[in-house]
Scaffold this motif. Sequence first.
Motif, PDB file in Angstrom:
ATOM      1  N   PHE A 112       0.937  -1.271  -0.067  1.00  0.00           N
ATOM      2  CA  PHE A 112      -0.043  -0.087  -0.017  1.00  0.00           C
ATOM      3  C   PHE A 112       0.961   1.404  -0.003  1.00  0.00           C
ATOM      4  N   HIS A 113       0.652   2.279  -0.847  1.00  0.00           N
ATOM      5  CA  HIS A 113       1.078   3.523  -0.930  1.00  0.00           C
ATOM      6  C   HIS A 113       0.540   4.579  -0.363  1.00  0.00           C
ATOM      7  N   PRO A 114       0.919   5.544   0.296  1.00  0.00           N
ATOM      8  CA  PRO A 114       0.285   6.554   0.792  1.00  0.00           C
ATOM      9  C   PRO A 114      -0.621   7.354  -0.497  1.00  0.00           C
ATOM     10  N   CYS A 115      -2.006   7.861   0.043  1.00  0.00           N
ATOM     11  CA  CYS A 115      -2.763   8.420  -1.114  1.00  0.00           C
ATOM     12  C   CYS A 115      -2.049   9.793  -1.415  1.00  0.00           C
ATOM     13  N   PRO A 116      -1.901  10.085  -2.736  1.00  0.00           N
ATOM     14  CA  PRO A 116      -1.606  11.338  -3.109  1.00  0.00           C
ATOM     15  C   PRO A 116      -2.614  12.321  -2.894  1.00  0.00           C
ATOM     16  N   ARG A 153      -2.445   0.961  -9.810  1.00  0.00           N
ATOM     17  CA  ARG A 153      -1.831   1.370  -8.624  1.00  0.00           C
ATOM     18  C   ARG A 153      -2.513   2.082  -7.692  1.00  0.00           C
ATOM     19  N   CYS A 154      -3.406   3.128  -8.009  1.00  0.00           N
ATOM     20  CA  CYS A 154      -3.916   4.120  -7.170  1.00  0.00           C
ATOM     21  C   CYS A 154      -5.462   3.919  -6.895  1.00  0.00           C
ATOM     22  N   VAL A 205     -10.845   3.773  -3.163  1.00  0.00           N
ATOM     23  CA  VAL A 205     -11.592   2.839  -2.335  1.00  0.00           C
ATOM     24  C   VAL A 205     -11.479   3.558  -0.759  1.00  0.00           C
ATOM     25  N   LEU A 206     -10.304   3.794  -0.311  1.00  0.00           N
ATOM     26  CA  LEU A 206     -10.121   3.967   1.095  1.00  0.00           C
ATOM     27  C   LEU A 206     -10.503   5.206   1.231  1.00  0.00           C
ATOM     28  N   ARG A 227     -17.927  -0.976 -10.910  1.00  0.00           N
ATOM     29  CA  ARG A 227     -18.217  -0.081 -11.939  1.00  0.00           C
ATOM     30  C   ARG A 227     -17.386   1.110 -12.292  1.00  0.00           C
ATOM     31  N   ALA A 228     -16.853   1.671 -11.110  1.00  0.00           N
ATOM     32  CA  ALA A 228     -15.955   2.758 -11.232  1.00  0.00           C
ATOM     33  C   ALA A 228     -14.955   2.488 -11.716  1.00  0.00           C
ATOM     34  N   TYR A 229     -13.909   1.409 -11.232  1.00  0.00           N
ATOM     35  CA  TYR A 229     -12.951   0.783 -11.916  1.00  0.00           C
ATOM     36  C   TYR A 229     -13.092   0.406 -13.103  1.00  0.00           C
ATOM     37  N   ARG A 230     -14.084  -0.158 -13.644  1.00  0.00           N
ATOM     38  CA  ARG A 230     -14.339  -0.649 -15.106  1.00  0.00           C
ATOM     39  C   ARG A 230     -14.274   0.601 -15.815  1.00  0.00           C
TER      40      ARG A 230
END
Length: 198
Positions: free
Chosen positions: A7-11, A24-25, A30-31, A61-64
Amino acid sequence: MATELGFHPCPDDLEAALATNVDRCFECLVLTYQDRLYSFALRLTHNAQDAEEIAQDAFVRAYRALAGYEPERIATLALRPWLYQIALNVFRNRVRSRQLPVLPLDELGHDPEFVLVDQHERPDAALERVEREHELSALVGSLPERYRLAVVLRHVEGFGYGELAEMLCQPVGTIKANVHRGTKLLRAALEQQMQEVD
């Protein structure tokens, strides 16, 4: 530790990061929005399982959609209203397809997002406040859907009229009228309740 697990910190600029690398993001997306979308769906359905399914389906749906968008389009997205619009569409599709029961808004007193505990508040005052919140929640839940959605999205979720017009595919004037009419109906219902108590 979180970086070691992948997990990478959210930009700060999530749209720009998603435009660079959706895979990657997406976890950051989601978080950032999972609790808000779940809470919104819970207010629409009054059912934790349905709300969870709506939120999950909205993210799928958002990912797609993001996976098929050009980076330039992703970079200019207004993520919050876009995600709420997806969740609202999922909810409406579920209601249409299986007649999901539409119940009043989640009782504000039971929603951790709304319970503002004042440690110095007297117990009787706290109880009275929670009861008022329950009554208001029931009144909002009794509004016709077009007014309920407009009032909740404007006054509970804090969206602007322009964002609402885009989300609900309606002119700004219609949104303003629905918010105004919904608020007017709420005031009238509250006044009637107060008269009945007196």
